[in-house]
Motif scaffolding. Structure first.
Motif, PDB file in Angstrom:
ATOM      1  N   GLU A 108      11.869  57.328  23.533  1.00 32.13           N
ATOM      2  CA  GLU A 108      12.066  58.666  24.086  1.00 32.13           C
ATOM      3  C   GLU A 108      13.328  59.313  23.523  1.00 32.13           C
ATOM      4  N   GLN A 109      14.410  58.533  23.414  1.00 33.92           N
ATOM      5  CA  GLN A 109      15.641  59.070  22.841  1.00 33.92           C
ATOM      6  C   GLN A 109      15.428  59.493  21.393  1.00 33.92           C
ATOM      7  N   ALA A 110      14.761  58.631  20.626  1.00 29.90           N
ATOM      8  CA  ALA A 110      14.526  58.933  19.213  1.00 29.90           C
ATOM      9  C   ALA A 110      13.699  60.204  19.050  1.00 29.90           C
ATOM     10  N   ALA A 111      12.708  60.384  19.920  1.00 34.26           N
ATOM     11  CA  ALA A 111      11.876  61.589  19.844  1.00 34.26           C
ATOM     12  C   ALA A 111      12.702  62.833  20.145  1.00 34.26           C
ATOM     13  N   ALA A 112      13.572  62.733  21.155  1.00 28.99           N
ATOM     14  CA  ALA A 112      14.416  63.880  21.504  1.00 28.99           C
ATOM     15  C   ALA A 112      15.382  64.209  20.372  1.00 28.99           C
ATOM     16  N   VAL A 113      15.998  63.182  19.788  1.00 30.06           N
ATOM     17  CA  VAL A 113      16.930  63.397  18.685  1.00 30.06           C
ATOM     18  C   VAL A 113      16.216  64.039  17.499  1.00 30.06           C
ATOM     19  N   ALA A 114      15.010  63.583  17.216  1.00 33.22           N
ATOM     20  CA  ALA A 114      14.257  64.129  16.080  1.00 33.22           C
ATOM     21  C   ALA A 114      13.978  65.612  16.266  1.00 33.22           C
ATOM     22  N   VAL A 115      13.611  66.005  17.475  1.00 38.82           N
ATOM     23  CA  VAL A 115      13.316  67.418  17.729  1.00 38.82           C
ATOM     24  C   VAL A 115      14.578  68.262  17.598  1.00 38.82           C
ATOM     25  N   ILE A 116      15.683  67.780  18.169  1.00 39.15           N
ATOM     26  CA  ILE A 116      16.941  68.551  18.125  1.00 39.15           C
ATOM     27  C   ILE A 116      17.431  68.688  16.685  1.00 39.15           C
ATOM     28  N   THR A 130      23.685  60.862  27.010  1.00 38.92           N
ATOM     29  CA  THR A 130      24.907  60.926  26.207  1.00 38.92           C
ATOM     30  C   THR A 130      24.662  60.437  24.792  1.00 38.92           C
ATOM     31  N   GLU A 131      23.851  59.410  24.644  1.00 39.85           N
ATOM     32  CA  GLU A 131      23.568  58.900  23.300  1.00 39.85           C
ATOM     33  C   GLU A 131      22.785  59.918  22.475  1.00 39.85           C
ATOM     34  N   VAL A 132      21.926  60.675  23.120  1.00 38.51           N
ATOM     35  CA  VAL A 132      21.223  61.756  22.418  1.00 38.51           C
ATOM     36  C   VAL A 132      22.229  62.805  21.959  1.00 38.51           C
ATOM     37  N   TYR A 133      23.182  63.144  22.829  1.00 42.82           N
ATOM     38  CA  TYR A 133      24.226  64.093  22.436  1.00 42.82           C
ATOM     39  C   TYR A 133      24.966  63.593  21.192  1.00 42.82           C
ATOM     40  N   LEU A 134      25.347  62.316  21.201  1.00 41.33           N
ATOM     41  CA  LEU A 134      26.144  61.774  20.101  1.00 41.33           C
ATOM     42  C   LEU A 134      25.373  61.793  18.787  1.00 41.33           C
ATOM     43  N   HIS A 135      24.077  61.506  18.829  1.00 39.86           N
ATOM     44  CA  HIS A 135      23.276  61.566  17.603  1.00 39.86           C
ATOM     45  C   HIS A 135      23.140  63.004  17.115  1.00 39.86           C
ATOM     46  N   ALA A 136      23.004  63.939  18.052  1.00 43.43           N
ATOM     47  CA  ALA A 136      22.930  65.345  17.657  1.00 43.43           C
ATOM     48  C   ALA A 136      24.253  65.799  17.040  1.00 43.43           C
ATOM     49  N   ILE A 137      25.384  65.330  17.596  1.00 44.58           N
ATOM     50  CA  ILE A 137      26.692  65.650  17.032  1.00 44.58           C
ATOM     51  C   ILE A 137      26.832  65.052  15.640  1.00 44.58           C
ATOM     52  N   ALA A 138      26.380  63.805  15.480  1.00 50.83           N
ATOM     53  CA  ALA A 138      26.456  63.153  14.167  1.00 50.83           C
ATOM     54  C   ALA A 138      25.683  63.945  13.117  1.00 50.83           C
ATOM     55  N   HIS A 139      24.537  64.470  13.504  1.00 54.54           N
ATOM     56  CA  HIS A 139      23.742  65.271  12.568  1.00 54.54           C
ATOM     57  C   HIS A 139      24.495  66.543  12.183  1.00 54.54           C
ATOM     58  N   ALA A 140      25.120  67.196  13.167  1.00 51.63           N
ATOM     59  CA  ALA A 140      25.884  68.413  12.871  1.00 51.63           C
ATOM     60  C   ALA A 140      27.059  68.105  11.946  1.00 51.63           C
ATOM     61  N   LEU A 141      27.761  67.002  12.192  1.00 49.99           N
ATOM     62  CA  LEU A 141      28.890  66.628  11.345  1.00 49.99           C
ATOM     63  C   LEU A 141      28.433  66.332   9.922  1.00 49.99           C
ATOM     64  N   ALA A 142      27.279  65.704   9.796  1.00 52.23           N
ATOM     65  CA  ALA A 142      26.749  65.413   8.461  1.00 52.23           C
ATOM     66  C   ALA A 142      26.422  66.682   7.695  1.00 52.23           C
ATOM     67  N   GLN A 143      26.145  67.755   8.411  1.00 55.17           N
ATOM     68  CA  GLN A 143      25.875  69.054   7.792  1.00 55.17           C
ATOM     69  C   GLN A 143      27.153  69.867   7.597  1.00 55.17           C
ATOM     70  N   GLN A 144      28.325  69.211   7.768  1.00 56.74           N
ATOM     71  CA  GLN A 144      29.627  69.879   7.646  1.00 56.74           C
ATOM     72  C   GLN A 144      29.802  70.984   8.677  1.00 56.74           C
ATOM     73  N   ARG A 145      29.281  70.758   9.882  1.00 55.70           N
ATOM     74  CA  ARG A 145      29.385  71.738  10.956  1.00 55.70           C
ATOM     75  C   ARG A 145      30.192  71.166  12.114  1.00 55.70           C
TER      76      ARG A 145
END
Length: 733
Positions: free
Chosen positions: A208-216, A236-251
């Motif tokens: 479920e977490q992986a699915a949510a992260v993928a959509v975000i 919280t772990e979903v938040y952290l993965h979403a943040i990691a994705h933003a950081l990887a995009q230099q955001r």
């Protein structure tokens, strides 16, 4: 309009007036839009923000006062910041200048604390600037190239920069805007990425977490997502993965939380996961200097992750890539005084303006948010399964027929003793601080009322004081009844102090710790308490809602709830919604380490539908029922509301003002539902009498059109005797 000839600057000032102020420029100093300026204002001077430069004014040029000084060489606020601030000012009908200035750190609102003035502060090369290949900088940008070369040797004082680059103001502004250079009030060496601590490894995601992260993470533009996850499901772990994705995009990433107490724990978690992102937190618990430094770190792009409470929604973030709002249902996101904005709603607006995804997370979303998800306006991302432990078993303890001054049922005390014998921690939750809500005389009926408010003085027995939790008034506990002289005064009801004393007496030698606003007021008190809990130096916790949100105590398996029924008596339309959310959060503290927790709720209404839904962990069924009731009654989210509040020394003065406002409302808005003026739920506070007038409409657009005209009319009328304010989308009545 008058042709001014010389350039005029329009300035936003912290005044209750809905307009900008024009000033003539003096000398060669020309501010950029978004920079601070010092201007004359009556007999004093004031700091404001330059909004725009113009060559015309509605005031003759000769009558315009001259600008005194330009305090910054670059913009503190950019066009994107102004768009959000203008929307907030227009939607909540609050003066633009007051909105702008309220979002700045306190030190930037004072002329004496001006990090942008000559000779004050330093320029520092950011990590992004350090990685720039000078060959890619145009050769004609001589000053910019020279600055970058000099800054590679280390920070430069602004005085030295101006001496070496006397025409470098524009180049500095450009470098700061690109995020290559930062400005600081003290030397801050550039962090060496190689010296940064290693990032902690993220845990494995559930399906479920992986699915949510993928959509975000697949959202490359604005979309609002509702992360509807039960307590302990890993939001919280979903938040952290979403943040990691933003950081990887230099955001950059912005994570909003409702309570100050949650920021240190989250900051530690984010720092461990993203050590090179320089995360900072913004909240009212910081010193003025700390807030300024962290705000500047966000503005320059040095801080790639910003954690914050309500006001952080306005933090300037040049590379914003995602906005996350944890516990989005929490009423703390709505400012209750002055500029009455909703940080959650502005987070969605900011996401739309910046075209970035927004994530709203909660186990019990606000009905407005849940309704938007059902209607398809928000993407619904469910997390149904708790990680590491089954959901807690929730039971009701029937208190009908029971008596006891301490408010603790025998079943709850027995359960706490058993948990203590097993070496487990327990939590007793009561959302009322102090010893007892009121002190009374059984001889003549005297009660400890506040002479400034329509409320009772709460007994705080440890320091023998009576305190008003509304206006702050304090008094000593009387030795005898002021009415009849009876010395046998009786405390009625329970607060955290009384429950703490009762538990300490009943459970000795168990170690009891009280956690509420009083005990956590000293600086660093709460972090020290949290460490004591985690190191198992505490057996039983007694606390208010400060303990309900976001904390993970692995040895806490029992939660008892005292005085839950009080909200069932409330006339507030949101009372049931708030009670369900609060109890769900409290219940989520039980059983976090693979053992199933137990929650005991003391109630005189064990068969109430709210408790039945709670025991089934069925938020969606409960919310669907509430939405059906709201639709039939014509309540939000099916209508949009605004509340005109008025206060005066006398109640009839406030009601008289509102009656005149009611007549204007009926004239201006034939399609608007206008209710009669009534006294507020707390009709007297701090010596002022309060009343209110509710208006509503089935169309947000029509309500806003009406409010603009109504607010303009009310502002023109003015009242020397009554103070008034407009609360759009009110949460409390």
């Amino acid at each position: 309009m008058f042709d001014a000839g010389p350039t005029i600057v329009r300035v936003a000032l912290d005044l209750p007036i809905a307009r900008l102020f024009d000033y003539r420029l003096a000398g060669e100093a020309t501010p950029v839009s978004g920079a601070r300026v010092l201007v004359p204002l009556g007999e004093r001077t004031a700091v404001g923000i330059a909004v725009e430069l113009t060559r015309s004014s509605s005031v003759p040029v000769a009558q315009l006062k001259r600008l005194i000084d330009v305090l910054d060489t670059e913009a503190l606020l950019d066009d994107a910041d102004f768009r959000l601030l203008r929307f907030a000012s227009d939607y909540y009908h609050h003066p633009f200048g007051a909105v702008v200035m309220s979002t700045l750190p306190v030190q930037l609102r004072r002329a004496a604390s001006s990090p942008g003035r000559a000779g004050v502060g330093y320029l520092v090369l950011t990590s992004r600037g350090a990685g720039i290949d000078l060959a890619t900088v145009p050769k004609r940008a001589v000053t910019m190239r020279g600055l970058l070369e000099r800054l590679r040797s280390g920070p430069l004082a602004l005085a030295a920069v101006r001496a070496e680059f006397p025409r470098g103001a524009r180049a500095i502004a450009e470098l700061v805007a690109r995020g290559w250079v930062g400005r600081h009030t003290e030397v801050q060496p550039v962090a060496d990425p190689a010296a940064a601590p290693a990032a902690s490894a993220p845990p494995h995601l559930t399906a479920e977490q992986a699915a949510a992260v993928a959509v975000i993470c697949a959202s490359r533009q604005f979309r609002t997502h509702l992360l509807l996850g039960v307590a302990g499901s890993g939001k919280t772990e979903v938040y952290l993965h979403a943040i990691a994705h933003a950081l990887a995009q230099q955001r950059q990433a912005l994570l909003l939380v409702p309570e100050i107490a949650l920021t240190p724990q989250l900051e530690s978690l984010v720092s461990a996961r993203f050590p090179q992102a320089h995360p900072v937190s913004l909240h009212s618990g910081l010193t003025e200097r700390e807030r300024l430094e962290r705000w500047q770190a966000a503005r320059t792009g040095r801080a790639r992750v910003v954690l914050g409470t309500r006001l952080a929604v306005f933090a300037p973030l040049p590379d914003l890539g995602i906005i996350l709002v944890d516990e989005e249902h929490d009423a703390s996101f709505k400012q209750s005084e002055g500029f009455r904005y909703s940080a959650r709603d502005l987070a969605v607006v900011r996401g739309r303006q910046r075209d970035v995804p927004v994530v709203l997370g909660s186990a019990t979303p606000a009905l407005e948010t849940y309704h938007n998800a059902l209607a398809g306006r928000y993407a619904l991302l469910p997390l149904r399964e708790r990680i590491g432990a089954p959901p807690p078993a929730i039971q009701c303890v029937d208190t009908r027929g029971q008596r006891g001054g301490d408010g603790l049922a025998p079943e709850l005390l027995a359960a706490i003793r058993q948990a203590h014998a097993r070496g487990e921690q327990s939590l007793v939750f009561i959302n009322r601080r102090g010893y007892a809500p009121v002190l009374t005389c059984r001889g003549c009926g005297w009660i400890s009322g506040c002479h400034r408010c329509a409320a009772q003085l709460v007994l705080h027995l440890k320091d023998r004081r009576l305190r008003c939790h509304h206006c702050g008034h304090q008094a000593s506990v009387p030795a005898a009844c002021p009415g009849c002289g009876n010395q046998d005064l009786t405390p009625v009801g329970q607060g955290t102090q009384r429950v703490e004393s009762a538990l300490a007496a009943a459970l000795a030698p168990a170690r009891v710790l009280r956690i509420d606003r009083d005990s956590t007021r000293p600086r660093n008190a709460w972090p020290e308490m949290r460490r004591a809990i985690e190191s198992r130096k505490v057996d039983v916790l007694v606390g208010t809602q400060i303990l309900a949100k976001g904390h993970d105590f692995p040895h806490l398996n029992l939660v008892g709830v005292v005085n839950a029924d009080s909200l069932l008596y409330s006339a507030d339309i949101r009372a049931a919604e708030r009670l369900f959310a609060l109890l769900t959060q409290v219940a989520g503290r039980a059983g976090r380490a693979r053992a199933r927790g137990t929650v005991l709720i003391q109630t005189a209404f064990p068969g109430h539908p709210l408790y039945t839904a709670l025991m089934r962990h069925d938020y969606r069924a409960f919310a669907d029922t509430l939405l059906a009731e709201r639709r039939r009654a014509g309540f939000p989210p099916f209508v949009y509301q605004a509340l005109l509040r008025a206060e005066a020394p006398r109640l009839d003065t406030a009601l008289e003002f509102l009656s005149a406002a009611e007549r204007e409302a009926r004239r201006l808005g034939p399609g608007i539902t206008v209710y009669d003026p009534v006294p507020a739920a707390l009709p007297r506070r701090a010596g002022r009498e309060r009343a209110q007038l509710l208006v509503q409409s089935g169309s947000r657009r029509e309500l806003q059109r009406f409010l603009r005209a109504w607010h303009e009319t009310l502002s023109a009328r003015r009242s020397a005797r009554a103070r008034w304010s407009l609360d759009v989308d009110p949460l409390e009545f």
